[in-house]
Design a protein around this motif. Sequence first.
Motif, PDB file in Angstrom:
ATOM      1  N   MET A 179       3.933 -10.372  -7.788  1.00  0.00           N
ATOM      2  CA  MET A 179       5.001 -10.088  -6.849  1.00  0.00           C
ATOM      3  C   MET A 179       5.085 -11.244  -5.849  1.00  0.00           C
ATOM      4  SD  MET A 179       5.432  -6.865  -4.235  1.00  0.00           S
ATOM      5  CE  MET A 179       5.517  -5.698  -5.533  1.00  0.00           C
ATOM      6  N   THR A 180       6.257 -11.806  -5.716  1.00  0.00           N
ATOM      7  CA  THR A 180       6.425 -12.918  -4.786  1.00  0.00           C
ATOM      8  C   THR A 180       6.580 -12.394  -3.360  1.00  0.00           C
ATOM      9  OG1 THR A 180       8.814 -12.922  -5.048  1.00  0.00           O
ATOM     10  CG2 THR A 180       7.564 -14.303  -6.557  1.00  0.00           C
ATOM     11  N   TRP A 183       8.267  -8.827  -1.892  1.00  0.00           N
ATOM     12  CA  TRP A 183       7.496  -7.940  -1.021  1.00  0.00           C
ATOM     13  C   TRP A 183       8.308  -7.578   0.215  1.00  0.00           C
ATOM     14  CZ3 TRP A 183       5.320  -8.544   3.914  1.00  0.00           C
ATOM     15  CH2 TRP A 183       4.390  -7.576   4.261  1.00  0.00           C
ATOM     16  N   LYS A 184       8.992  -8.567   0.810  1.00  0.00           N
ATOM     17  CA  LYS A 184       9.793  -8.315   2.006  1.00  0.00           C
ATOM     18  C   LYS A 184      10.999  -7.433   1.697  1.00  0.00           C
ATOM     19  CE  LYS A 184       8.441 -12.453   4.488  1.00  0.00           C
ATOM     20  NZ  LYS A 184       8.855 -13.754   4.988  1.00  0.00           N
ATOM     21  N   LYS A 185      11.610  -7.605   0.523  1.00  0.00           N
ATOM     22  CA  LYS A 185      12.752  -6.773   0.135  1.00  0.00           C
ATOM     23  C   LYS A 185      12.345  -5.309   0.017  1.00  0.00           C
ATOM     24  CE  LYS A 185      15.226 -10.215  -2.562  1.00  0.00           C
ATOM     25  NZ  LYS A 185      15.605 -10.613  -3.916  1.00  0.00           N
ATOM     26  N   ILE A 186      11.253  -5.060  -0.675  1.00  0.00           N
ATOM     27  CA  ILE A 186      10.786  -3.688  -0.883  1.00  0.00           C
ATOM     28  C   ILE A 186      10.393  -3.060   0.450  1.00  0.00           C
ATOM     29  CG2 ILE A 186       9.019  -2.267  -1.972  1.00  0.00           C
ATOM     30  CD1 ILE A 186       9.025  -4.331  -4.275  1.00  0.00           C
ATOM     31  N   LEU A 187       9.745  -3.834   1.306  1.00  0.00           N
ATOM     32  CA  LEU A 187       9.352  -3.316   2.615  1.00  0.00           C
ATOM     33  C   LEU A 187      10.587  -2.936   3.437  1.00  0.00           C
ATOM     34  CD1 LEU A 187       6.924  -2.709   4.381  1.00  0.00           C
ATOM     35  CD2 LEU A 187       7.116  -5.004   5.319  1.00  0.00           C
ATOM     36  N   LEU A 215      11.841   0.429   2.437  1.00  0.00           N
ATOM     37  CA  LEU A 215      10.981   1.548   2.805  1.00  0.00           C
ATOM     38  C   LEU A 215      10.956   1.824   4.312  1.00  0.00           C
ATOM     39  CD1 LEU A 215       7.931   0.894   0.477  1.00  0.00           C
ATOM     40  CD2 LEU A 215       9.629   2.694   0.248  1.00  0.00           C
ATOM     41  N   LYS A 216      11.844   1.197   5.094  1.00  0.00           N
ATOM     42  CA  LYS A 216      11.842   1.408   6.546  1.00  0.00           C
ATOM     43  C   LYS A 216      12.095   2.862   6.921  1.00  0.00           C
ATOM     44  CE  LYS A 216      12.865  -3.085   8.414  1.00  0.00           C
ATOM     45  NZ  LYS A 216      13.795  -3.908   9.174  1.00  0.00           N
ATOM     46  N   SER A 217      12.879   3.564   6.117  1.00  0.00           N
ATOM     47  CA  SER A 217      13.193   4.953   6.439  1.00  0.00           C
ATOM     48  C   SER A 217      12.070   5.914   6.044  1.00  0.00           C
ATOM     49  CB  SER A 217      14.489   5.378   5.747  1.00  0.00           C
ATOM     50  OG  SER A 217      14.334   5.291   4.350  1.00  0.00           O
ATOM     51  N   LYS A 218      11.079   5.409   5.323  1.00  0.00           N
ATOM     52  CA  LYS A 218       9.949   6.240   4.886  1.00  0.00           C
ATOM     53  C   LYS A 218       8.647   5.626   5.408  1.00  0.00           C
ATOM     54  CE  LYS A 218      12.458   7.346   0.703  1.00  0.00           C
ATOM     55  NZ  LYS A 218      12.520   7.207  -0.745  1.00  0.00           N
ATOM     56  N   LYS A 268       1.504   2.819   3.237  1.00  0.00           N
ATOM     57  CA  LYS A 268       0.681   2.752   2.025  1.00  0.00           C
ATOM     58  C   LYS A 268       1.015   1.496   1.223  1.00  0.00           C
ATOM     59  CE  LYS A 268      -0.773   5.670  -1.805  1.00  0.00           C
ATOM     60  NZ  LYS A 268      -0.575   6.936  -2.492  1.00  0.00           N
ATOM     61  N   PHE A 269       2.298   1.151   1.161  1.00  0.00           N
ATOM     62  CA  PHE A 269       2.726  -0.046   0.443  1.00  0.00           C
ATOM     63  C   PHE A 269       2.124  -1.297   1.067  1.00  0.00           C
ATOM     64  CE2 PHE A 269       5.691  -3.566  -0.176  1.00  0.00           C
ATOM     65  CZ  PHE A 269       5.765  -3.592  -1.547  1.00  0.00           C
ATOM     66  N   ILE A 270       2.154  -1.377   2.397  1.00  0.00           N
ATOM     67  CA  ILE A 270       1.581  -2.529   3.094  1.00  0.00           C
ATOM     68  C   ILE A 270       0.088  -2.631   2.818  1.00  0.00           C
ATOM     69  CG2 ILE A 270       1.013  -3.437   5.381  1.00  0.00           C
ATOM     70  CD1 ILE A 270       3.715  -2.320   6.315  1.00  0.00           C
ATOM     71  N   LYS A 271      -0.602  -1.508   2.847  1.00  0.00           N
ATOM     72  CA  LYS A 271      -2.047  -1.497   2.644  1.00  0.00           C
ATOM     73  C   LYS A 271      -2.435  -2.059   1.280  1.00  0.00           C
ATOM     74  CE  LYS A 271      -6.002   1.616   2.479  1.00  0.00           C
ATOM     75  NZ  LYS A 271      -6.433   3.015   2.538  1.00  0.00           N
ATOM     76  N   HIS A 272      -1.680  -1.705   0.249  1.00  0.00           N
ATOM     77  CA  HIS A 272      -2.083  -2.074  -1.111  1.00  0.00           C
ATOM     78  C   HIS A 272      -1.365  -3.286  -1.694  1.00  0.00           C
ATOM     79  CE1 HIS A 272      -4.655   1.396  -1.531  1.00  0.00           C
ATOM     80  NE2 HIS A 272      -3.688   2.159  -1.045  1.00  0.00           N
ATOM     81  N   ASN A 273      -0.242  -3.708  -1.136  1.00  0.00           N
ATOM     82  CA  ASN A 273       0.547  -4.757  -1.779  1.00  0.00           C
ATOM     83  C   ASN A 273       0.825  -5.983  -0.933  1.00  0.00           C
ATOM     84  OD1 ASN A 273       0.988  -3.320  -4.239  1.00  0.00           O
ATOM     85  ND2 ASN A 273       2.370  -2.002  -3.126  1.00  0.00           N
ATOM     86  N   LYS A 274       0.315  -6.066   0.268  1.00  0.00           N
ATOM     87  CA  LYS A 274       0.587  -7.214   1.120  1.00  0.00           C
ATOM     88  C   LYS A 274      -0.022  -8.479   0.516  1.00  0.00           C
ATOM     89  CE  LYS A 274       0.184  -8.857   5.796  1.00  0.00           C
ATOM     90  NZ  LYS A 274      -0.350  -8.625   7.123  1.00  0.00           N
ATOM     91  N   PRO A 275       0.768  -9.576   0.436  1.00  0.00           N
ATOM     92  CA  PRO A 275       0.217 -10.827  -0.100  1.00  0.00           C
ATOM     93  C   PRO A 275      -0.902 -11.362   0.801  1.00  0.00           C
ATOM     94  CG  PRO A 275       2.597 -10.967   0.128  1.00  0.00           C
ATOM     95  CD  PRO A 275       2.172  -9.688   0.758  1.00  0.00           C
TER      96      PRO A 275
END
Length: 76
Positions: free
Chosen positions: A1-2, A6-10, A13-16, A22-29
């Motif tokens: 994942m580039t 990562w920034k697009k998906i984040l 997910l702003k509304s959730k 959880k996404f930040i914890k496991h997928n942050k570059p």
Amino acid sequence: MTTSDWKKILGQLKSKPEKAEKFIKHNKPKERKTGITKKKCERCGRFGAHIGSYGLNLCRQCFREIAEEIGFKKYS
């Protein structure tokens, strides 16, 4: 994942907030210590063709656009 993916998906997910956390914890570059991604153009964000001389930190394309404004002369 580039990084841009990562920034697009984040952003999606702003509304959730729970899922975003959880996404930040496991997928942050990772923060890079070496390699091509360590040096990045301060103007556009490109990784390649980096000019670090004189503390410029620009890619060659951005340097060509603003070289005369900075004070460099074009000889050819």
